[in-house]
Design a protein around this motif. Structure first.
Motif: not given
Length: 448
Positions: A177-186
């Motif tokens: 999830i963000p902030p690690l994923s910039l595409s939103g929750t994956c």
């Protein structure tokens, strides 16, 4: 009301695309605005503590009653059929995984990949495609992610933004999830296969030749140590399951995995699963700890779902100390790359040992490397079966026994190729002779 409840529950059990998910199916007749109004009312009026104490049938009845009441009060354009559909979607939200529920029930789907709330990709027959499904918003997706994590005693939030989990049916899940994923929750879901495929089944589907299937059956039965290599989603676990079907029912087998996916059919199987640190701060239990403990459990064979770190050293130790017939998988691009990766893992675990000593351990421990690939036509194939035959200079030597050679493409997009037997007399023939099956291998070589 009883008739309504029965109809609703039966309908809920059928895989359907959610109207909120943007499905194009004609039976979806609810507009998003009406659904949001009803859902918001229900989620603010039904107490979570009460809902969890109700059976699925009771909860379905309560939700349908609430939908009917809200639709009448708000004068929403929802007929009885539309009210039922809204109730089904809300029930899936409460008990299931929202728009994911139908995909998890669809046996043709192998992988589900979510890149933010608006993109859900599915893999069928090795091919990825964008589904029409979607979540309502990022909060909806994050809610589902947290439900998955909490179901196994884990949490996903800003302080713990990455989670590996396993669903109740055995499907493997990764969440970031963000902030690690910039595409939103994956969310990435590798579905658990309910079918237990044998080597002959894989041969029928074109994943290997009949001769290769026979050889691998003999190799597994005769307790050769086998390493299966391949990329993500190449079919390593499926092949490992197929190989395990040749294990004698009288042998004591211990399986060790991060997420239990192996489904052995033998009667004497002990399944061990590693444990990450949980919400309750319970101690982590690694694959390496489980491997060391397994050696004290009097195993005949040890099967490790995947080696990826220090546990590789303990796996080699097990293979070299009387646990013949042990197996594992490894991420690699080829059999040669698998050896390089394995050497690096051993160096990580025992940096004080010289490289030549580690190579000797590999040479003594592993008999076969079976490499699998998901090829560009979507078909998963065994592209090589190699035997470790010794060390020359500072390199471990491989002899190819079987391989796949692509020769073009058919009109339907499938690869046109052939499986080749290299007719090398296997060094492991002595082990096979001990079990009285060398004549089977010799026939394979003669037929080639």
């Amino acid at each position: 009301m009883f008739g309504q409840k029965k109809q609703l529950v039966n309908a809920q059990q059928q895989p359907q695309d959610s109207v909120i998910a943007g499905s194009e199916q004609p039976q979806n007749i609810v507009d998003e605005a009406s659904y949001d109004i009803v859902r918001n009312h229900i989620f603010t009026t039904i107490e979570a503590g009460v809902a969890t104490k109700l059976s699925a049938e009771q909860l379905a009845e309560r939700i349908l009653e609430a939908v009917t009441s809200i639709a009448n009060q708000q004068r929403l354009p929802l007929n009885y059929q539309a009210q039922q559909q809204v109730a089904e979607l809300i029930l899936a939200d409460m008990l299931g995984l929202g728009p994911l529920q139908g995909l998890l029930e669809d046996e043709s789907v192998n992988d589900v990949l979510i890149n933010g709330y608006q993109q859900i990709y599915v893999e069928r027959e090795g091919k990825l495609s964008l589904s029409s499904l979607k979540f309502r918003d990022e909060n909806h997706l994050l809610h589902v992610a947290r439900r998955i994590a909490s179901s196994i005693g884990r949490r996903v939030d800003e302080t713990n933004p990455m989670v590996d989990a396993r669903l109740a049916d055995g499907s493997r899940v990764n969440i970031i999830i963000p902030p690690l994923s910039l595409s939103g929750t994956c969310i990435s879901i590798r579905k658990f296969s309910k079918q237990s495929l044998g080597l002959s089944d894989l041969a029928d589907s074109g994943s290997l030749s009949a001769e290769m299937a026979t050889f691998l059956e003999v190799a597994s039965h005769c307790r050769l140590n086998i390493l299966v290599s391949g990329g993500t989603g190449a079919g390593k676990t499926t092949l490992l399951n197929a190989l395990s079907q040749q294990i004698d029912n009288n042998e004591r087998v211990i399986t060790i995995e991060d997420a239990a996916e192996l489904r052995l059919q033998q009667s004497h199987v002990v399944t061990l699963e590693s444990r990450p640190k949980s919400i309750e701060a319970t101690a982590e239990v690694s694959l390496r700890q489980l491997l060391k403990n397994a050696l004290r459990m009097r195993p005949d064979r040890i099967i490790v779902g995947e080696v990826r770190g220090n546990e590789a050293f303990d796996m080699m130790q097990a293979m070299n100390t009387g646990h013949d017939g042990s197996m594992s998988t490894l991420h690699a691009n080829s059999a040669v790359d698998a050896l390089v990766r394995l050497e690096n893992m051993l160096l990580m675990a025992q940096s004080n040992l010289p490289a030549v000593a580690l190579k000797r351990q590999i040479n003594a421990a592993i008999d076969l490397i079976v490499h699998v690939e998901r090829m560009r036509d979507g078909v998963r194939r065994i592209v090589s079966i190699d035997e470790i035959v010794g060390i020359e200079g500072d390199q471990i030597q491989l002899h190819p026994l079987f391989s796949y050679q692509a020769q073009g493409e058919l009109h339907n997009g499938k690869l046109n190729g052939r499986y080749i037997s290299h007719q090398h007399l296997p060094r492991c023939l002595d082990k096979i002779r001990y079990f009285g099956l060398e004549h089977v291998v010799m026939k394979l070589l003669e037929a080639a």
